[in-house]
Design an enzyme around this catalytic site. Structure first.
Site, PDB file in Angstrom:
ATOM      1  N   GLY A 100       0.819  -1.218   0.000  1.00  0.00           N
ATOM      2  CA  GLY A 100       0.000   0.000   0.000  1.00  0.00           C
ATOM      3  C   GLY A 100       0.845   1.256   0.000  1.00  0.00           C
ATOM      4  CG  ASP A 101       3.140   2.504   3.373  1.00  0.00           C
ATOM      5  OD1 ASP A 101       2.462   3.518   3.538  1.00  0.00           O
ATOM      6  OD2 ASP A 101       3.321   1.662   4.253  1.00  0.00           O
ATOM      7  CB  SER A 102       5.390   0.176  -2.502  1.00  0.00           C
ATOM      8  OG  SER A 102       6.253  -0.239  -1.467  1.00  0.00           O
ATOM      9  N   GLY A 151       3.185   6.343   8.221  1.00  0.00           N
ATOM     10  CA  GLY A 151       2.815   5.887   6.898  1.00  0.00           C
ATOM     11  C   GLY A 151       2.513   4.417   6.751  1.00  0.00           C
ATOM     12  CD  GLN A 152       5.186  -0.113   6.388  1.00  0.00           C
ATOM     13  OE1 GLN A 152       4.672  -0.920   5.633  1.00  0.00           O
ATOM     14  NE2 GLN A 152       6.029  -0.471   7.307  1.00  0.00           N
TER      15      GLN A 152
END
Length: 430
Positions: free
Chosen positions: A170-172, A427-428
């Protein structure tokens, strides 16, 4: 160090980001020549330095995601740190941030302040649910956002709870969309400048509005939306036909045969025999001409109805052969197939090596230097081969004195207590 002139040479990026999402965007821009200045809080810096830490004080994860950047330590809560950031904003093309919405505003670094400092700035914001809407103020990790996007519901086996993939997907993906958005806004900014100059030259009676406000150059990336955008026809199929997709394990809904199969020796192979022309070749190769000629199996819809039977046949054939033998037979039959790689396989792969996708560098753990450590190369390829990595993720504050000196500021601004952890957008999750 590469001597090639890279596409983003001359672009300066200020990264106010932690963990995976914004740093991934910064890494992509840095990989192609942008000067990315990463601001980290005093003391600990980006917490990614400690994630999956095997030795020393700085992880391979940090060194990888923050390659080709400069690290500057500043306390964003202090007046001095804030002024230093604004000096960097004045000299930057792009600002990346992934704090919780409202955090920069609380620190006196909101959009109005940034626009006053640099009217041409491109502003990229990454958050869990975006800068607007009823959920915008909520903190969130990518794992939570993946659930909200519909993605997590489709990962895993149907008789078990949903699982996550083994990377911070998701972050990537959000980081990739942020990098694309940044370059898109830079392109539009330059195009408007050229158009404005043309209007002036020809003396047209039509007015030209210039580059617009910062709000028009703000890229607003939400983790849940970034993943939702990857969900193909999930929503249209539901809206049009009432179909609710479910988890299918290693398969893809409605596509057969396509799956992972265990081979002799304990390794696995992926076989994609789902094309109408490919399927009979696959069945012939596994000694099942009866299935190759079966009228019900000549279309994908028919094959999906019998996907369990097909997987059983393919699995039985694979179980008696090594991965190498399976791939060799199917390559000869022109059926797409390949081994499921481990890290050990990746570093030995000839195809990756031929394109510079495995790059060996010396790297410090913070306590010792490890020689010839393999790192993933830069994508996408331009000029026929992966661009050489200039340097790995820097030590904490490695470039503070250098950057502050050309800002004309005191080099001791890098000391302080650090940013307010509770108000930062994380962020994650690990």
């Amino acid at each position: 160090m590469s001597t090639r002139r890279l596409p983003l040479t001359g672009v300066r990026v200020l990264e106010l980001g932690n963990y995976i999402a914004a740093p991934t965007a910064g890494r992509m821009l840095a990989d192609f020549g942008a000067e990315v200045i990463k601001v980290e809080r005093p003391g600990t810096g980006d917490e990614l330095r400690n994630w999956r830490l095997k030795a020393g004080t700085t992880s391979m994860l940090y060194r990888t995601i923050n390659r080709n950047k400069k690290s500057v330590v500043l306390d964003l809560r202090s007046d001095e740190g804030r002024e230093a950031v604004l000096e960097l904003v004045r000299r930057s093309d792009i600002v990346l941030e992934n704090f919780r919405p409202g955090t920069l505003e609380k620190w006196g670094l909101g959009p109005d302040v940034l626009e006053e400092a640099n009217p041409e700035l491109v502003f990229v914001r990454i958050s869990a649910f975006g800068q607007t809407g009823p959920m915008s103020a909520r903190p969130g990790f990518a794992a939570v956002a993946e659930g909200y996007s519909g993605f997590r519901e489709l990962v895993g086996d149907p008789d078990r709870p949903p699982v996550r993939v083994g990377i911070s997907i998701g972050d990537s993906i959000a980081g990739m969309q942020a990098a694309f958005g940044a370059v898109m806004m830079l392109f539009d900014r330059q195009r408007q400048k050229i158009a404005g100059a043309a209007e002036t030259v020809v003396g047209s009676a039509h007015s030209f509005e210039g580059e617009g406000s910062l709000s028009e150059r703000t890229v607003d990336v939400a983790l849940n939306e970034a993943m939702f955008s990857m969900m193909e026809s999930l929503v249209p199929d539901y809206s049009a036909f009432g179909e609710v997709r479910t988890r299918t394990g290693g398969r893809m809904e409605g596509i057969a045969p396509s799956n992972g199969y265990l081979c002799a020796g304990g390794k696995s192979v992926v076989i994609a025999g789902n094309g109408d022309g490919i399927f009979p070749r696959l069945m012939t190769a596994i000694d099942r001409p009866d299935l190759a000629e079966d009228a019900e199996l000549q279309t994908n819809a028919g094959r999906w109805e019998r996907h369990e039977e097909l997987d059983e046949a393919i699995g039985a054939w694979c179980a008696e052969r090594s991965v190498e033998d399976v791939v060799a037979v199917l390559d000869e039959a022109e059926v797409p197939a390949g081994p499921i790689y481990t890290a050990e396989d990746l570093v030995a792969d000839e195809q990756l090596a031929a394109r510079g996708m495995i790059q060996n560098l010396d790297v410090s753990t913070g306590e010792e230097t490890l020689n010839d450590v393999a790192f993933p190369g830069i994508t996408p390829v331009i000029g026929g081969e992966s661009i050489a990595i200039d340097h790995l993720g820097p030590d904490l504050g490695e470039h503070t004195a250098e950057v502050l000196s050309w800002l004309g500021l005191a080099s001791d601004l890098g000391s302080g207590s650090g940013a307010d952890r509770d108000s930062r957008y994380d962020g994650q999750e690990d």
